[in-house]
Design an enzyme around this catalytic site. Sequence first.
Site, PDB file in Angstrom:
ATOM      1  N   ASP A  13       0.804  -1.267   0.108  1.00 24.59           N
ATOM      2  CA  ASP A  13      -0.044  -0.033   0.055  1.00 24.59           C
ATOM      3  C   ASP A  13       0.951   1.246  -0.129  1.00 24.59           C
ATOM      4  O   ASP A  13       0.391   2.246   0.599  1.00 24.59           O
ATOM      5  CB  ASP A  13      -0.912   0.254   0.967  1.00 24.59           C
ATOM      6  CG  ASP A  13      -1.870  -1.161   1.143  1.00 24.59           C
ATOM      7  OD1 ASP A  13      -2.289  -1.489   0.041  1.00 24.59           O
ATOM      8  OD2 ASP A  13      -2.288  -1.730   2.302  1.00 24.59           O
ATOM      9  N   LYS A  16       1.956   2.132  -5.076  1.00 28.63           N
ATOM     10  CA  LYS A  16       2.468   1.479  -6.372  1.00 28.63           C
ATOM     11  C   LYS A  16       1.429   1.923  -7.417  1.00 28.63           C
ATOM     12  O   LYS A  16       1.895   2.126  -8.491  1.00 28.63           O
ATOM     13  CB  LYS A  16       2.706  -0.002  -6.004  1.00 28.63           C
ATOM     14  CG  LYS A  16       3.497  -0.409  -5.122  1.00 28.63           C
ATOM     15  CD  LYS A  16       3.771  -1.917  -4.995  1.00 28.63           C
ATOM     16  CE  LYS A  16       2.294  -2.484  -4.395  1.00 28.63           C
ATOM     17  NZ  LYS A  16       2.074  -2.030  -2.986  1.00 28.63           N
ATOM     18  N   GLY A  40      -4.487  -4.098  -3.981  1.00 27.98           N
ATOM     19  CA  GLY A  40      -5.409  -3.287  -3.864  1.00 27.98           C
ATOM     20  C   GLY A  40      -4.792  -1.977  -4.587  1.00 27.98           C
ATOM     21  O   GLY A  40      -4.275  -1.433  -3.705  1.00 27.98           O
ATOM     22  N   HIS A  41      -4.723  -1.657  -5.792  1.00 26.84           N
ATOM     23  CA  HIS A  41      -3.716  -0.516  -6.273  1.00 26.84           C
ATOM     24  C   HIS A  41      -4.784   0.718  -6.531  1.00 26.84           C
ATOM     25  O   HIS A  41      -5.662   0.385  -7.462  1.00 26.84           O
ATOM     26  CB  HIS A  41      -2.920  -1.135  -7.347  1.00 26.84           C
ATOM     27  CG  HIS A  41      -1.946  -1.976  -7.007  1.00 26.84           C
ATOM     28  ND1 HIS A  41      -1.203  -2.511  -7.945  1.00 26.84           N
ATOM     29  CD2 HIS A  41      -1.725  -2.480  -5.772  1.00 26.84           C
ATOM     30  CE1 HIS A  41      -0.244  -3.358  -6.946  1.00 26.84           C
ATOM     31  NE2 HIS A  41      -0.434  -3.441  -5.902  1.00 26.84           N
ATOM     32  N   GLN A 222       1.941  -6.131  -3.233  1.00 29.66           N
ATOM     33  CA  GLN A 222       2.595  -6.176  -1.729  1.00 29.66           C
ATOM     34  C   GLN A 222       3.746  -5.446  -1.587  1.00 29.66           C
ATOM     35  O   GLN A 222       3.941  -4.558  -2.357  1.00 29.66           O
ATOM     36  CB  GLN A 222       2.795  -7.578  -1.392  1.00 29.66           C
ATOM     37  CG  GLN A 222       1.283  -8.358  -1.385  1.00 29.66           C
ATOM     38  CD  GLN A 222       0.691  -8.942  -2.664  1.00 29.66           C
ATOM     39  OE1 GLN A 222       1.421  -9.547  -3.250  1.00 29.66           O
ATOM     40  NE2 GLN A 222      -0.653  -8.498  -2.908  1.00 29.66           N
TER      41      GLN A 222
END
Length: 426
Positions: A13, A16, A40-41, A222
Amino acid sequence: MSTAVIVGAQWGDEGKGKVIDYLAKKADLVVRGQGGNNAGHTVVVGDKKYALHLIPSGVLYEDTLNIIGNGVVIDPEGFLKEIDGLNEKGVKTDHIYISDRAHVVMPYHKEIDRLSEELRGEKKIGTTQKGIGPCYMDKVERTGIRIVDLISDKIETIIRERVAYKNFLIEKLYESPPLDVDKIVEDYLKYAQRIKPFVRDTGVIVYNALQEGKKVLLEGAQGTMLDIDYGTYPYVTSSHPISGGFAIGSGIGPNMIEEVLGIAKAYTTRVGSGPFVTELFDETGDLIREKGHEYGTTTGRARRCGWFDAVAVRYSARVNGMTSVALMLLDVLSGFEEVKICTGYQYKDQVIMDFPSSLDVLDECEPIYETIKGWDEDITEATTFEELPVNAQRYVRKIEEIINVPVKIISIGPKRSQTIMIGEIF
Ligand code: GDP
Ligand code: IMO
Ligand code: MG
């Protein structure tokens, strides 16, 4: 430079998605190489916000190919939901390919993820419950189902065989009700039909693109401190989020990776359980969480917050072969009287400079801080490094000096325009 890897330098988080989207306008390909929809980007464009889980963060550029590589584990239901969600927002998805060698997340993976966490009780990892660990377990055990199997005419037989075995475990070991095999067969036959047009031998596509001198962005998910080997084991994910992971997960050799850009927040966050030496349990931690909107993109969980841990990021720089850093969310630190950087760990009468492997040691480590005067100014409109308040500049330079990697990007807000480039990446 034609190949750049974007890796999370902390516990995920870090931003990225924002950086990939920002750099993707120049890229011919964006490639995911590990993880799954545990990621979750977030990409923010104008007033629109996109939360991407499996689909690479270059998807908003129609001329950029977006590839989900062989090292990723794919939940077909999650993938198709994401496709539908993007299409509803008017985003095209016919420039997305998925590897025929990627493994498929099955309903029993998600169920076993949930049941194992329940069994671990207080020692739970705090997984995203997306079935990631159990899917990688099957891959290594050689009982996984690959995308090439999913789209073959043998898939019904394969599913029935695997579900029978997993139901045995679910009933006898976890003492839980079995899964409905007919429903799984029905769903997965439908998914297979919809997924077929996306499937390619993606390794060949990436390799050929590089041979032709095209620009390839490798999108890590990650973070290094969640790596199965280098992270705070067992409080890690089940893949290799480090740069080396791409030499396995995307189909190219390690010598083809040039720039390694580590993405680091200007402070530290972590979701799920596990050691976190600079974690703040006071109002400063709460303030960082509120100012940074530190709630999970995938699970909505509140993220644990703390000061910048240079011991972890220096370690991360080493194991990734980092050539540059993007320092994210610097704007969140505006308004603090002082800001702190952890330069070493005090362990009993020893000062530890290299991130330790033992959780028992980590448990007893106290952060050694270097304190820097804060700044009050809103920095979200700055366009150059020189426009930042002097103390913010000092903070960035101090981090750079301690981790010994140049900061090439400073991010001062979620939008594309809130990005200060200090050096060329790509
Ligand atoms: P990822 O998993 O590494 O892509 O990061 P996430 O998307 O899970 O979390 C990063 C969050 O920070 C998202 O909500 C982004 O929109 C937001 N973000 C990214 N860069 C910045 C920044 O420089 N400042 C602020 N305030 N928010 C940012
Ligand atoms: P992005 O790509 C932050 C964490 C989980 C848990 C541990 C194991 O958005 O940075 P898993 O479901 O992978 O078995 O969970 O890893 N985790 C993440 N934390 N960002 C992520 O992805 C994460 N993906 C997994 O919270 O602690
Ligand atoms: Mg995220």
